[in-house]
Design an enzyme around this catalytic site. Structure first.
Site, PDB file in Angstrom:
ATOM      1  N   SER A 145       0.922  -1.148   0.103  1.00  0.00           N
ATOM      2  CA  SER A 145       0.067   0.003   0.194  1.00  0.00           C
ATOM      3  C   SER A 145       0.869   1.247  -0.199  1.00  0.00           C
ATOM      4  O   SER A 145       1.934   1.060   0.353  1.00  0.00           O
ATOM      5  CB  SER A 145      -0.775  -0.004   1.384  1.00  0.00           C
ATOM      6  N   ASP A 146       0.401   2.209  -0.505  1.00  0.00           N
ATOM      7  CA  ASP A 146       1.023   3.671   0.065  1.00  0.00           C
ATOM      8  C   ASP A 146       0.957   3.929   1.429  1.00  0.00           C
ATOM      9  O   ASP A 146       0.127   3.205   1.913  1.00  0.00           O
ATOM     10  CB  ASP A 146       0.349   4.828  -0.899  1.00  0.00           C
ATOM     11  N   TRP A 147       1.564   5.022   1.909  1.00  0.00           N
ATOM     12  CA  TRP A 147       1.741   4.972   3.265  1.00  0.00           C
ATOM     13  C   TRP A 147       0.393   5.310   3.978  1.00  0.00           C
ATOM     14  O   TRP A 147       0.079   6.510   3.392  1.00  0.00           O
ATOM     15  CB  TRP A 147       2.807   5.969   3.519  1.00  0.00           C
TER      16      TRP A 147
END
Ligand code: BGC
Length: 681
Positions: A220-222
């Protein structure tokens, strides 16, 4: 492995790592940004600098600079540097390259991304990935998908039809996965067609894993995960984010509970773990794992090579360039950007550059022995990405005193080199620009210095399109540079001196006005009610301007050289093709000038009388070639006839429509030199 051990591997245990299983000798997975080079070490649990003294790195030219080289060899060099430096810092995954399509000229991350064209992006993405992974470091390509604006990036729902996804937004990801063999993909923050990218069945499951056969992991992105069960079942593999407590994250205790409740199967968990182990076997636990090295002379050379091929000569009407060093006795270097460094700034990943040569330093080193060089600041760049609009107000106002000093200096010198543009505070992750104007009152400085010294060269350093209408009208010499890495100043000075013949080409259109661009013409930016409807469909970038007959200020693929090239003898190996055939396109390109130069031969294709909407032209191939003066090069480029297909959303398949196609050999998207027509049956 116990279920707990497996689940511990599926979420971050610190800002840039996820757990291994010490009992079994499975190492932690470590990652780092990013696009500009291996970012400085931050603390394990917060974003503050770890204050290491051993984490400086090579600062590589930004993404749009790499794209402006139009040279996949440069993307590969970039990747190798990143990979070697990542190894020296014990990082298994580099969160790079980033290549979302430059749909909207104001997007704050345009500088990080490549271009507005899916084919150019694909060719560069493949080689960046290969370069990184040649060092047994995983490339994590990002941000999948349609993350084309920073405004509301973590809440916007991108509405985009399947044809536009397939033809514009997905091809570079597909190429990175299938031809580059990328080991990791980062899901984007936004939603696509109603579903978060981190739990998007269509993107992650149907397309990426099933259709493209992606073997690696999706990260995932952060803090870009929203639900446990949906994300786990829709093929997200690792949840990453910023702050703890880590065991409370969606893919920590809640995932364990979901497995126990039967909402997520053990088989699904095993598949995620298997993907992580597969990546580990290719990276930290690979045989003959390279040790890596930081900021070696070879890395510096790569940074220089990329920068020197990225610089775009926009205008040279007075033939002032290349400068004749023998005749120039004095140079005024003017502008805040002449002394500014770009490795750090704004939000998002930067690099603690081992060294960064500014424009002034580069010009001094290349001209300092024969000319006196003086500097004036010219403007103040008072803008911070961390400030509110109110705090930044007035940033666009000229500084009369500084302009006065610059003019006084410019009056006394043979040449004035004006270094303007933006910087890493002004172009930043997390924000879009508000308009296309050059910031910091630069136009007033340009006007004043140009009036004071007829030999004024405008050098613009920025990562995205700007309004250059005035400058194009009033200035005879314009050079476009970028956030061009550790060797930026040397590369620039070598272009000014003619040691390097400029060969960069614009990776995106510069519109005359923002309202000409599709997102603004159709009023779809930033979107209403957190919904950005990509109504322009496939007509992104030059596909829009050309199809709608809108003249841009500078078109996609544009850039001058210190020499000229003529194109002749365009032919194809046959006239009639089947969809499975290879079309071999041949032509002759002559360097008619007196210096060697690199030409970017661009092949655009257009369907005659299409039964569905097709763009006026689409880039299908290109080749960058060094050609000696007064020499003719025989050029041969292949296009797969299958690549002339459009995506039929109703049939959900690619269709090569039978009929006539024009193949255009061009020096830019608006400079078509030769045309040949073929038939596909
Ligand atoms: C960015 C990513 C980056 C991550 C970790 C996010 O805000 O969108 O590109 O890799 O932070 O720094």
């Amino acid at each position: 492995m116990t279920l707990e051990e497996k689940i511990a591997m599926l979420h971050g245990n610190a800002l840039f790592s996820s757990a291994g299983v010490p009992r079994l000798g499975i190492p932690e997975l470590t990652c780092d940004d990013g696009p500009l080079g291996v970012r400085e070490e931050i603390k394990r649990f917060d974003w503050a600098s770890a204050n290491w003294t051993t984490d400086s790195a090579t600062f590589l030219p930004n993404g749009s600079a790499i794209a402006a080289t139009w040279n996949p060899v440069m993307a590969n060099k970039y990747g190798v540097v990143i990979g070697e430096e990542a190894n020296a810092r014990n990082k298994n995954i580099m969160l790079a390259p980033a290549f979302n399509i430059c749909r909207m000229p104001l997007c704050g991350r345009t500088y990080e991304y490549y271009s507005e064209d899916p084919y150019l992006n694909s060719q560069l993405a493949i080689q960046s990935v290969k370069g990184i992974q040649s060092q047994h470091v995983a490339a994590c390509v990002k941000h999948f998908a349609a993350n084309n604006q920073e405004f509301h990036r973590d809440s916007v729902n991108t509405i985009v039809d399947e044809r536009a996804l397939r033809e514009i937004y997905l091809p570079a990801f597909k190429a990175a996965v299938q031809q580059g063999d990328a080991y990791a993909v980062m899901s984007a923050y936004n939603k696509v067609n109603g579903y978060w990218c981190s739990e998007n069945d269509f993107l992650l499951n149907k397309v990426l894993k099933k259709e493209w056969g992606f073997k690696g992991l999706v990260m995932s992105d952060w803090s870009g995960v929203h639900h446990t069960v949906a994300a786990a079942n829709n093929e997200l593999d690792i949840e990453m984010g910023s702050s703890g407590p880590y065991d409370q994250w969606y893919f920590a205790k809640p995932l364990l509970a979901a497995v126990k409740a039967g909402q997520v199967s053990v088989k699904t968990i095993d598949d995620k773990v298997r993907r992580i182990l597969w990546l580990i076997y290719h990276t930290s636990m690979s045989a003959n794992h390279p040790e890596g090295a930081i900021a070696t002379p070879a890395h510096t050379k790569s940074a220089y090579d990329i920068a020197s091929e990225s610089i775009v000569l926009l205008k040279n009407d007075a033939n002032l360039l290349p400068l004749n060093a023998g005749k120039i006795k004095s140079i005024a270097v003017i502008g805040d950007n002449a002394t500014r460094t770009f490795a750090l700034g704004g939000y998002g990943a930067g690099v603690k550059a081992r060294h960064e040569v500014t424009a002034l330093e580069g010009i001094k080193s290349r001209f300092g022995k024969t000319a006196s060089i003086s500097f004036a600041q010219g403007y103040k760049a008072e803008y911070s990405a961390n400030n509110t609009d109110a705090q930044n107000s007035g940033y666009d106002q000229p500084d009369k005193n500084l302009i006065g000093q610059a003019v006084a200096l410019a009056k006394t010198t043979d040449i004035a080199i004006l270094c303007i543009g933006s910087n890493r505070e002004y172009e930043s992750e997390g924000h879009d620009r508000k308009n296309l104007e050059l910031p910091f009152g630069e136009q007033a400085l340009v006007d004043a210095v140009t009036a004071a010294n007829p030999n004024t060269i405008i050098v613009i350093m920025a990562g995205a399109p700007y309004n250059l209408n005035e400058i194009k009208k009033s200035n005879h010499t314009i050079v476009w540079s970028w956030f061009n890495g550790s060797e930026a100043g040397n590369a620039l000075a070598d272009v000014l001196k003619g040691i390097v013949n400029p060969s960069g080409r614009l990776p995106f259109t510069f519109p005359v006005s923002l309202n000409d661009s599709p997102a603004f013409a159709l009023n779809t930016y930033p979107g209403k009610n957190l919904t950005a409807d990509y109504k322009e469909g496939i007509l992104v970038g030059y596909r829009w301007y050309d199809t709608k007959n809108i003249n841009p200020l500078y078109c996609f693929g544009y850039g001058l050289s210190y020499t000229n090239f003529t194109y002749t003898d365009l032919t194809t190996n046959k006239t009639n093709y089947q969809p499975g055939d290879k079309i071999t396109v041949s032509l002759k390109v002559k360097n008619t000038g007196s210096v060697a130069g690199k030409e970017v031969i661009q092949l655009y294709v257009s369907k005659l009388n299409p039964s569905v909407l097709r763009p006026a032209k689409e880039l299908k191939a290109f080749k960058k070639m060094m050609i000696a003066p007064a020499t003719t090069a025989a050029v041969s480029i292949n296009i797969n006839a299958g690549d002339l297909a459009y995506f039929d959303s109703k049939l959900s398949t690619w269709v090569v429509e039978p009929g006539q196609y024009k193949i255009m050999a061009a020096s830019s998207s608006k400079d078509i030199r030769q045309i040949v027509t073929i038939i596909v049956r």
